[in-house]
Design an enzyme around this catalytic site. Structure first.
Site, short mmCIF file in Angstrom:
data_model
loop_
_atom_site.label_atom_id
_atom_site.label_comp_id
_atom_site.label_asym_id
_atom_site.label_seq_id
_atom_site.Cartn_x
_atom_site.Cartn_y
_atom_site.Cartn_z
N ASP A 133 2.41 -9.01 9.41
CA ASP A 133 0.95 -9.17 9.33
C ASP A 133 0.67 -10.67 9.27
O ASP A 133 0.30 -11.20 8.22
CB ASP A 133 0.41 -8.46 8.10
CG ASP A 133 0.65 -6.96 8.18
OD1 ASP A 133 0.18 -6.34 9.14
OD2 ASP A 133 1.37 -6.43 7.31
N HIS A 140 8.97 1.21 3.40
CA HIS A 140 10.05 1.25 4.39
C HIS A 140 10.95 0.05 4.18
O HIS A 140 10.71 -0.76 3.25
CB HIS A 140 9.48 1.31 5.81
CG HIS A 140 8.47 0.25 6.12
ND1 HIS A 140 8.79 -1.08 6.21
CD2 HIS A 140 7.13 0.33 6.33
CE1 HIS A 140 7.71 -1.78 6.49
NE2 HIS A 140 6.68 -0.95 6.55
N MET A 147 0.85 -1.20 0.00
CA MET A 147 0.00 0.00 0.00
C MET A 147 0.89 1.25 0.00
O MET A 147 0.44 2.34 0.37
CB MET A 147 -0.94 -0.01 1.21
CG MET A 147 -1.90 -1.20 1.18
SD MET A 147 -3.47 -0.91 2.00
CE MET A 147 -2.96 -0.56 3.65
N HIS A 175 9.41 -3.37 3.40
CA HIS A 175 8.97 -3.60 2.02
C HIS A 175 10.18 -3.88 1.12
O HIS A 175 10.14 -4.71 0.24
CB HIS A 175 8.28 -2.35 1.45
CG HIS A 175 7.00 -2.00 2.12
ND1 HIS A 175 6.84 -0.87 2.89
CD2 HIS A 175 5.80 -2.62 2.15
CE1 HIS A 175 5.61 -0.80 3.33
NE2 HIS A 175 4.94 -1.86 2.92
#
Ligand code: PAF
Length: 301
Positions: A173, A55, A51, A58
């Site tokens: 996540d 940072h 999304m 990612h």
């Protein structure tokens, strides 16, 4: 050839070349055209769905993608359907220019950055939804009803659009990762889901776009989350199995420290159900100030 140091949180990345060839695409048709050429040429494709507000976490997913496949697609799409009413969809941090530079420096081949209408051309109330039962209404699913249907739907769309050989997700996540693994299995998709460990600040705080909501004071406190998870894991690794007492003790530390915990639970690492003989996950979600932080530790057995 140019050396660039990308700074993100405490992590830095040394990148040896800038890919000014990166294509920025916002249409599904155009994206598919390009991907078909590569597929016909026998090239493997890895997708990193994000999304944005990229940072170091990612960037580590993208580096993994680079190792797995000849062509790397990164999607940036702030998916409205995974934000529950009253959440931060409008104010979610969006940093398109910075993101594009980081992706170019990491040699990404395509940045897929569709508009909302491209992904959801019909009225959202008429949109087919992907539901991953049970997993979608416990823990974060209970606190954020509808969130995982939004995640599962957009991830299914992205996987169908790109049809990658590999899709890379972060382990921070953790519940999301299990939801995605299950939908890929249940819907007989051929993509290989690859997960990467959580990257952390020096304090132990898991990297997350929502850390931007933390004040300096909150940020100091936030490190307690990972400390509590590790202390609980240490007890379990040492043979402790009174999980309820452990959860209670952990919750007390968090509350005393000023957190508003949503949940702290020791669960089976695969089903997220009651702990058995297999690997365990300790999952936590807690508010500190304006930020709802999630984190986890996995105990392999
Ligand atoms: O983890 C995220 O950034 C998002 O939930 C994802 C997987 C890109 C779906 O919108």
């Amino acid at each position: 050839m140019k050396i660039t140091i990308l700074q993100s949180g405490q992590e830095s990345f040394q990148v040896k070349s800038i890919n000014s060839e990166m294509k920025s695409i916002d249409s599904i048709t155009e994206l598919r055209k390009q991907l078909n050429h590569w597929r016909q040429a026998g090239l493997r494709i890895a997708l990193v769905p994000t999304m944005g507000n990229l940072h170091a976490g990612h960037l580590s997913l993208i580096e993994k993608a680079r190792k797995l496949a000849e062509k790397v697609v990164v999607s940036i799409f702030v998916n409205p359907t995974q934000f529950v009413e009253g959440e931060d969809y409008e104010s979610y941090p969006r940093t398109p220019e910075e993101d594009r530079k980081k992706l170019e420096a990491l040699d990404v081949d395509i940045l897929f950055q569709p508009r909302v209408h491209e992904i959801y051309p019909v009225d959202l109330s008429h949109q087919t939804k992907v539901i991953v039962p049970h997993l979608d209404n416990i823990f974060c699913g209970e606190s954020r009803p509808g969130h995982f249907a939004g995640v599962a739907t957009v991830v299914t769309k992205l996987l169908n659009i790109v049809q990658p050989d590999f899709a890379i997700f972060g382990e921070k996540d953790y519940q999301q990762l299990q939801v995605i693994r299950q939908l890929v299995r249940d819907l007989c998709m051929t993509v290989e889901v690859v997960s990467m460990p959580t990257l952390r600040e020096a304090s132990g705080l898991a990297m997350s776009s929502r850390n931007a909501y933390l004040t300096d004071q909150d940020r100091e406190k936030a490190a307690t989350l990972y400390r509590v998870l590790n202390e609980m894991a240490e007890v379990i690794r040492g043979g402790g199995d009174n999980y309820q007492e452990l959860e209670k003790a952990g919750l007390k530390i968090l509350t005393d420290e000023g957190f508003k915990p949503d949940y702290l639970a020791v669960v089976d690492a695969e089903t997220l159900g009651p702990p058995g003989e297999g690997d365990l996950a300790i999952l936590v979600a807690a508010w500190i100030g304006r930020a709802r932080l999630i984190d986890n530790v996995i105990i392999r057995r």
